[in-house]
Design an enzyme around this catalytic site. Structure first.
Site, PDB file in Angstrom:
ATOM      1  N   ASP A 152       9.192  27.313 -22.324  1.00 54.05           N
ATOM      2  CA  ASP A 152       8.696  28.009 -21.154  1.00 54.05           C
ATOM      3  C   ASP A 152       7.834  29.186 -21.601  1.00 54.05           C
ATOM      4  O   ASP A 152       7.701  29.471 -22.793  1.00 54.05           O
ATOM      5  CB  ASP A 152       9.864  28.495 -20.293  1.00 54.05           C
ATOM      6  CG  ASP A 152       9.480  28.625 -18.826  1.00 54.05           C
ATOM      7  OD1 ASP A 152       8.279  28.508 -18.523  1.00 54.05           O
ATOM      8  OD2 ASP A 152      10.375  28.852 -17.996  1.00 54.05           O
ATOM      9  N   LYS A 153       7.237  29.900 -20.662  1.00 55.53           N
ATOM     10  CA  LYS A 153       6.233  30.920 -20.990  1.00 55.53           C
ATOM     11  C   LYS A 153       6.793  32.076 -21.802  1.00 55.53           C
ATOM     12  O   LYS A 153       6.050  32.737 -22.529  1.00 55.53           O
ATOM     13  CB  LYS A 153       5.599  31.452 -19.712  1.00 55.53           C
ATOM     14  CG  LYS A 153       6.580  32.105 -18.739  1.00 55.53           C
ATOM     15  CD  LYS A 153       5.876  32.551 -17.482  1.00 55.53           C
ATOM     16  CE  LYS A 153       6.859  33.181 -16.501  1.00 55.53           C
ATOM     17  NZ  LYS A 153       6.182  33.621 -15.267  1.00 55.53           N
ATOM     18  N   SER A 186     -10.479  19.471 -20.834  1.00 55.11           N
ATOM     19  CA  SER A 186     -10.359  20.303 -19.642  1.00 55.11           C
ATOM     20  C   SER A 186      -9.638  19.553 -18.528  1.00 55.11           C
ATOM     21  O   SER A 186      -9.107  20.172 -17.605  1.00 55.11           O
ATOM     22  CB  SER A 186     -11.741  20.752 -19.164  1.00 55.11           C
ATOM     23  OG  SER A 186     -12.548  19.628 -18.847  1.00 55.11           O
ATOM     24  N   LYS A 224      -3.488  28.515  -9.638  1.00 59.29           N
ATOM     25  CA  LYS A 224      -4.380  28.324 -10.784  1.00 59.29           C
ATOM     26  C   LYS A 224      -4.974  29.672 -11.175  1.00 59.29           C
ATOM     27  O   LYS A 224      -5.542  30.382 -10.345  1.00 59.29           O
ATOM     28  CB  LYS A 224      -5.484  27.319 -10.460  1.00 59.29           C
ATOM     29  CG  LYS A 224      -6.364  27.008 -11.675  1.00 59.29           C
ATOM     30  CD  LYS A 224      -7.240  25.805 -11.435  1.00 59.29           C
ATOM     31  CE  LYS A 224      -8.108  25.510 -12.647  1.00 59.29           C
ATOM     32  NZ  LYS A 224      -7.313  25.221 -13.859  1.00 59.29           N
ATOM     33  N   PHE A 226      -7.295  15.695 -18.259  1.00 63.27           N
ATOM     34  CA  PHE A 226      -6.854  14.456 -18.888  1.00 63.27           C
ATOM     35  C   PHE A 226      -6.819  13.272 -17.928  1.00 63.27           C
ATOM     36  O   PHE A 226      -6.517  12.153 -18.345  1.00 63.27           O
ATOM     37  CB  PHE A 226      -5.469  14.644 -19.519  1.00 63.27           C
ATOM     38  CG  PHE A 226      -5.520  15.338 -20.844  1.00 63.27           C
ATOM     39  CD1 PHE A 226      -5.738  14.625 -22.005  1.00 63.27           C
ATOM     40  CD2 PHE A 226      -5.378  16.703 -20.927  1.00 63.27           C
ATOM     41  CE1 PHE A 226      -5.808  15.258 -23.235  1.00 63.27           C
ATOM     42  CE2 PHE A 226      -5.444  17.357 -22.145  1.00 63.27           C
ATOM     43  CZ  PHE A 226      -5.659  16.630 -23.310  1.00 63.27           C
ATOM     44  N   GLY A 257      -4.155  20.746 -22.751  1.00 61.60           N
ATOM     45  CA  GLY A 257      -4.891  20.715 -21.502  1.00 61.60           C
ATOM     46  C   GLY A 257      -4.986  22.084 -20.861  1.00 61.60           C
ATOM     47  O   GLY A 257      -5.420  22.205 -19.726  1.00 61.60           O
ATOM     48  N   HIS A 314      -8.753  24.243  -5.994  1.00 58.99           N
ATOM     49  CA  HIS A 314      -7.448  24.073  -6.627  1.00 58.99           C
ATOM     50  C   HIS A 314      -6.380  24.852  -5.862  1.00 58.99           C
ATOM     51  O   HIS A 314      -6.686  25.656  -4.987  1.00 58.99           O
ATOM     52  CB  HIS A 314      -7.487  24.550  -8.086  1.00 58.99           C
ATOM     53  CG  HIS A 314      -8.122  23.576  -9.016  1.00 58.99           C
ATOM     54  ND1 HIS A 314      -9.476  23.548  -9.237  1.00 58.99           N
ATOM     55  CD2 HIS A 314      -7.595  22.576  -9.759  1.00 58.99           C
ATOM     56  CE1 HIS A 314      -9.760  22.585 -10.088  1.00 58.99           C
ATOM     57  NE2 HIS A 314      -8.638  21.976 -10.419  1.00 58.99           N
ATOM     58  N   THR A 346     -12.537  21.952 -15.698  1.00 59.98           N
ATOM     59  CA  THR A 346     -13.215  20.714 -15.309  1.00 59.98           C
ATOM     60  C   THR A 346     -14.596  20.999 -14.747  1.00 59.98           C
ATOM     61  O   THR A 346     -15.575  20.314 -15.072  1.00 59.98           O
ATOM     62  CB  THR A 346     -12.367  19.962 -14.271  1.00 59.98           C
ATOM     63  OG1 THR A 346     -11.086  19.666 -14.843  1.00 59.98           O
ATOM     64  CG2 THR A 346     -13.037  18.672 -13.838  1.00 59.98           C
TER      65      THR A 346
END
Length: 234
Positions: free
Chosen positions: A31-32, A97, A135, A99, A71, A131, A142
């Site tokens: 995790d982060k 950027s 995000k 998948f 990614g 998005h 992308t």
């Protein structure tokens, strides 16, 4: 295949489900806030972490001989360093950027259209990406890849810019954040008489996650720096 997941948000959790459904074992979930972990038991790592953590995760994998698929977007100022380290360590690395198998086909369609429009300067290009509100980066990786695809194949453009621009040779990218939108990207060519639009709409995160697992399966046993074009033989 023993997989380490570096980043266990919504994408990481979706990747885990798909990996298990394809017969793989997820042996590590970072995790982060996790910093001390042993990556060496993994056959491959899949990184969908934070922009601030991605480069560290990737270098840790390469130093320990673990192939890594990333990614995460928003860290690409260090991309050349990651490539140099991969080559030095004779490791294996894929960054994309996006998948999604469909998006990577969309990338190639975008390049083909850009070539076709190169001699038609009456058409002005604009792009839009939408998005979910969580995000962190804008425009999306992308969208940047799409803009770079146009710039490489259309002599009328040499840069992109977030939001509006007065420069005729710069592609404006509009970035919108709306609740629960996995990802929508459109490339628009507009003249005084008509418009040409191409668009990719993701209905969920399954496509992104599946592509990342497919890339990890493909990468194991290889040496070098690759892209989804290599994975999909595009």
């Amino acid at each position: 295949m023993k997989i380490a997941l570096l980043g266990y948000g919504r994408m990481g959790q979706t990747i885990e489900k798909i990996a298990i459904s394809r017969g793989h074992d997820v042996i590590l979930k970072i995790d982060k806030d996790d910093k001390d972990y042993d990556i060496t038991e993994a056959d491959v790592a899949i990184d969908f972490s934070l922009p601030t953590a991605a480069f560290g995760n990737i270098t840790n994998c390469l130093y320990n001989g673990v192939p890594v698929v990333s990614g995460t977007t928003g860290w690409l100022e260090h991309y050349d360093e990651a490539v140099a380290l991969c080559n030095k360590k004779k490791g294996a690395f894929i960054y994309a950027s996006n998948f999604s198998l469909g998006v990577n086909i969309f990338f190639e369609l975008n390049k083909t259209l850009a070539k076709m429009m190169s001699n038609l300067s009456q058409y002005q290009v604009t792009m839009e990406e939408i998005h979910h509100i969580k995000k962190l980066d804008a425009p999306s990786g992308t969208a940047i890849t799409l803009a770079e695809g146009v710039i490489e194949n259309n002599k009328n453009y040499d840069a992109w810019e977030l939001d509006n621009t007065d420069k005729e040779t710069t592609i404006p990218i509009a970035a919108k954040r709306i609740e629960d939108v996995p990802g929508t990207h459109s490339v628009n060519y507009k003249s005084e008489v008509d418009s040409i639009n191409i668009e990719h709409i993701a209905h969920n995160r399954q496509g992104f996650a599946l592509g990342a697992v497919v890339a990890a399966e493909w990468l194991v046993g290889k040496t070098g720096v690759f892209s989804m074009k290599d994975v999909l033989y595009l």
